[in-house]
Design a protein around this motif. Structure first.
Motif, PDB file in Angstrom:
ATOM      1  N   ALA A 114      38.738  -3.784 -13.334  1.00  0.00           N
ATOM      2  CA  ALA A 114      38.110  -2.466 -13.420  1.00  0.00           C
ATOM      3  C   ALA A 114      38.145  -1.938 -14.848  1.00  0.00           C
ATOM      4  O   ALA A 114      37.156  -1.378 -15.342  1.00  0.00           O
ATOM      5  N   GLY A 115      39.281  -2.117 -15.525  1.00  0.00           N
ATOM      6  CA  GLY A 115      39.381  -1.661 -16.903  1.00  0.00           C
ATOM      7  C   GLY A 115      38.408  -2.373 -17.822  1.00  0.00           C
ATOM      8  O   GLY A 115      37.747  -1.746 -18.661  1.00  0.00           O
ATOM      9  N   LEU A 116      38.297  -3.690 -17.678  1.00  0.00           N
ATOM     10  CA  LEU A 116      37.380  -4.462 -18.516  1.00  0.00           C
ATOM     11  C   LEU A 116      35.926  -4.076 -18.251  1.00  0.00           C
ATOM     12  O   LEU A 116      35.133  -3.928 -19.197  1.00  0.00           O
ATOM     13  N   TRP A 117      35.572  -3.930 -16.989  1.00  0.00           N
ATOM     14  CA  TRP A 117      34.200  -3.544 -16.632  1.00  0.00           C
ATOM     15  C   TRP A 117      33.866  -2.181 -17.241  1.00  0.00           C
ATOM     16  O   TRP A 117      32.802  -1.991 -17.843  1.00  0.00           O
ATOM     17  N   GLY A 118      34.780  -1.236 -17.088  1.00  0.00           N
ATOM     18  CA  GLY A 118      34.534   0.085 -17.643  1.00  0.00           C
ATOM     19  C   GLY A 118      34.403   0.078 -19.151  1.00  0.00           C
ATOM     20  O   GLY A 118      33.531   0.759 -19.713  1.00  0.00           O
ATOM     21  N   LEU A 119      35.245  -0.706 -19.846  1.00  0.00           N
ATOM     22  CA  LEU A 119      35.156  -0.770 -21.307  1.00  0.00           C
ATOM     23  C   LEU A 119      33.832  -1.366 -21.755  1.00  0.00           C
ATOM     24  O   LEU A 119      33.244  -0.923 -22.757  1.00  0.00           O
ATOM     25  N   LEU A 120      33.341  -2.362 -21.037  1.00  0.00           N
ATOM     26  CA  LEU A 120      32.038  -2.946 -21.376  1.00  0.00           C
ATOM     27  C   LEU A 120      30.928  -1.909 -21.228  1.00  0.00           C
ATOM     28  O   LEU A 120      30.007  -1.842 -22.061  1.00  0.00           O
TER      29      LEU A 120
ATOM     30  N   ALA B   1      37.338  14.419  -7.299  1.00  0.00           N
ATOM     31  CA  ALA B   1      37.906  14.410  -5.954  1.00  0.00           C
ATOM     32  C   ALA B   1      38.076  12.982  -5.453  1.00  0.00           C
ATOM     33  O   ALA B   1      39.088  12.645  -4.815  1.00  0.00           O
ATOM     34  N   ALA B   2      37.096  12.120  -5.752  1.00  0.00           N
ATOM     35  CA  ALA B   2      37.198  10.724  -5.334  1.00  0.00           C
ATOM     36  C   ALA B   2      38.308  10.006  -6.084  1.00  0.00           C
ATOM     37  O   ALA B   2      39.080   9.233  -5.501  1.00  0.00           O
ATOM     38  N   LEU B   3      38.411  10.254  -7.387  1.00  0.00           N
ATOM     39  CA  LEU B   3      39.470   9.622  -8.174  1.00  0.00           C
ATOM     40  C   LEU B   3      40.844  10.035  -7.652  1.00  0.00           C
ATOM     41  O   LEU B   3      41.726   9.181  -7.431  1.00  0.00           O
TER      42      LEU B   3
ATOM     43  N   TRP C 247      41.645   8.418  -4.152  1.00  0.00           N
ATOM     44  CA  TRP C 247      42.119   7.039  -4.194  1.00  0.00           C
ATOM     45  C   TRP C 247      43.533   6.948  -4.741  1.00  0.00           C
ATOM     46  O   TRP C 247      44.344   6.135  -4.289  1.00  0.00           O
ATOM     47  N   TYR C 248      43.858   7.811  -5.703  1.00  0.00           N
ATOM     48  CA  TYR C 248      45.215   7.811  -6.229  1.00  0.00           C
ATOM     49  C   TYR C 248      46.204   8.261  -5.156  1.00  0.00           C
ATOM     50  O   TYR C 248      47.304   7.705  -5.034  1.00  0.00           O
ATOM     51  N   ALA C 249      45.807   9.259  -4.358  1.00  0.00           N
ATOM     52  CA  ALA C 249      46.670   9.707  -3.269  1.00  0.00           C
ATOM     53  C   ALA C 249      46.880   8.592  -2.247  1.00  0.00           C
ATOM     54  O   ALA C 249      47.990   8.389  -1.741  1.00  0.00           O
ATOM     55  N   VAL C 250      45.808   7.864  -1.935  1.00  0.00           N
ATOM     56  CA  VAL C 250      45.936   6.718  -1.021  1.00  0.00           C
ATOM     57  C   VAL C 250      46.916   5.690  -1.583  1.00  0.00           C
ATOM     58  O   VAL C 250      47.750   5.135  -0.864  1.00  0.00           O
TER      59      VAL C 250
ATOM     60  N   ALA D  64      44.081   0.081  -4.348  1.00  0.00           N
ATOM     61  CA  ALA D  64      43.618   1.469  -4.274  1.00  0.00           C
ATOM     62  C   ALA D  64      43.598   2.115  -5.655  1.00  0.00           C
ATOM     63  O   ALA D  64      42.690   2.893  -5.978  1.00  0.00           O
ATOM     64  N   ALA D  65      44.590   1.802  -6.489  1.00  0.00           N
ATOM     65  CA  ALA D  65      44.610   2.347  -7.846  1.00  0.00           C
ATOM     66  C   ALA D  65      43.418   1.848  -8.653  1.00  0.00           C
ATOM     67  O   ALA D  65      42.843   2.590  -9.460  1.00  0.00           O
ATOM     68  N   ALA D  66      43.030   0.589  -8.440  1.00  0.00           N
ATOM     69  CA  ALA D  66      41.846   0.065  -9.120  1.00  0.00           C
ATOM     70  C   ALA D  66      40.585   0.798  -8.660  1.00  0.00           C
ATOM     71  O   ALA D  66      39.694   1.104  -9.458  1.00  0.00           O
ATOM     72  N   LEU D  67      40.518   1.114  -7.364  1.00  0.00           N
ATOM     73  CA  LEU D  67      39.359   1.839  -6.843  1.00  0.00           C
ATOM     74  C   LEU D  67      39.290   3.258  -7.405  1.00  0.00           C
ATOM     75  O   LEU D  67      38.205   3.851  -7.469  1.00  0.00           O
ATOM     76  N   ALA D  68      40.437   3.802  -7.837  1.00  0.00           N
ATOM     77  CA  ALA D  68      40.429   5.128  -8.452  1.00  0.00           C
ATOM     78  C   ALA D  68      39.650   5.132  -9.755  1.00  0.00           C
ATOM     79  O   ALA D  68      39.225   6.201 -10.222  1.00  0.00           O
ATOM     80  N   ALA D  69      39.458   3.960 -10.357  1.00  0.00           N
ATOM     81  CA  ALA D  69      38.640   3.868 -11.571  1.00  0.00           C
ATOM     82  C   ALA D  69      37.155   3.947 -11.253  1.00  0.00           C
ATOM     83  O   ALA D  69      36.337   4.165 -12.161  1.00  0.00           O
TER      84      ALA D  69
END
Length: 258
Positions: free
Chosen positions: A62-68, A192-194, A197-200, A228-233
Motif C-alpha cells: 500500500a505504501g509503495l502504490w501510494g508513493l507511485l 471516516a473510512a481511514l 479501518w484503524y479501529a478495526v 486492516a491497517a493496510a486497508l486504512a491507507a
C-alpha cells in the motif's frame, strides 16, 4: 494533546501500577506461554511467527502504490510532504513489524514503533494540511518529533504512556479535525473510512487469541490487524487517484481551441 502527552510522560507508570497493570516493554500485561506476545507462533517456510511476519506485506504494498501515485500528482508542498510521510511510514512500519515479529523483543519492537510513528505523523499532518489555511510546517515537524520520541521511550524508560497517547490521542485528534470544513489544499481523504479501518485493526489486535481460536488456528487477530491497517491507507490512495483524474481531465472546449 500535548498536555496529555506530558502528563503521560510524567505520571503514566505510577497510574498503571496503582491500577494493578504491570505492562512490559511491548505494552502487554502478560506474555503467552511460548513467550511471544501474540497468539500465533507457527513457523512456516522457515519463517518464525510466519503469519504475523508475512501479513505485513500489504502494508508495504500500500505504501509503495501510494508513493507511485503521489509522484505524478501536482500537490501543494505541505500536502505532498504529509502524503509521502504517511505512505513512507506504512512501508517502514511493515518492514519494522516484520523484523519485530521475526524476533520479538524490546529492541526490535522499537523499529516497529518507529515506522508506525512516521505513519501517525503523516496522517496527523495530512488532516492538518487539509483543514488549515496557513502554513503547517511547524505542526508537521513537532508531530514527527513527538511520535518518534514516544516510540523510543518504552525502550529507554519503560514508559508506554506517551506512545498510547500518540496512538489514541492521534485517532481522536484526526476525528475532531475531520469535522471541520476542508481547506483549499484538501485532496478529499475520506477520514471516516481511514479511522474506521484503524479501529478495526485495534479491535483485531485486542482479540488476537479469540480470533485464532474462532478460526480453528488458521489465522490470528494480529495478522488480520496488519491487513486492516493496510486497508486504512485506501482512502489516501483513492484521494490521490481522484486527484490524478481531475488533473488529467480535458478542459471543456480545449480540443476546439477555446
Amino acid at each position: 494533546m500535548l498536555a496529555l502527552w506530558l502528563f503521560a510522560l510524567a505520571a503514566a507508570p505510577q497510574l498503571l501500577a496503582s491500577a494493578g497493570l504491570n505492562l512490559d516493554l511491548h505494552g502487554h500485561a502478560q506474555q503467552t506461554d511460548h513467550g511471544h506476545p501474540f497468539a500465533d507462533a507457527r513457523t512456516m517456510w522457515g519463517i518464525p511467527n510466519a503469519m504475523d511476519v508475512l501479513s505485513n506485506l500489504p502494508l508495504v504494498a500500500a505504501g509503495l502504490w501510494g508513493l507511485l501515485l503521489a509522484r505524478t500528482r501536482r500537490l501543494p508542498p505541505e500536502v505532498a510532504f504529509a502524503c509521502r510521510l504517511f505512505l513512507t511510514g506504512l512501508i517502514l512500519s511493515g518492514a519494522g513489524s516484520s523484523v519485530y515479529h521475526w524476533a520479538p523483543d524490546a529492541e526490535t519492537l522499537l523499529w516497529d514503533r518507529l515506522g508506525m510513528a512516521v505513519a501517525f505523523a503523516g496522517a496527523v499532518g495530512l488532516v492538518v494540511t487539509e483543514r488549515a489555511r496557513q502554513a503547517v510546517w511547524p505542526s508537521l515537524a513537532s508531530v514527527c518529533v513527538v511520535a518518534a520520541v514516544s516510540a523510543a521511550l518504552p525502550l529507554w524508560t519503560g514508559n508506554v504512556g506517551p506512545w498510547a497517547v500518540v496512538q489514541y490521542g492521534g485517532f481522536v485528534f484526526i476525528a475532531w479535525a475531520a469535522t471541520h470544513p476542508a481547506g483549499p489544499n484538501a485532496i478529499g481523504v475520506r477520514w471516516a473510512a481511514l479511522l474506521g479501518w484503524y479501529a478495526v485493526a485495534k479491535v483485531l489486535e485486542l482479540f488476537d487469541a479469540p480470533v485464532f481460536e474462532a478460526t480453528g488456528g488458521v489465522v490470528a487477530g494480529h495478522a488480520l490487524k496488519h491487513i486492516a491497517a493496510a486497508l486504512a491507507a485506501g482512502p489516501v490512495i483513492l484521494a490521490l487517484r481522484r486527484q490524478g483524474l481531475r488533473q488529467n481531465a480535458p478542459v471543456f472546449g480545449a480540443e476546439r481551441g477555446a
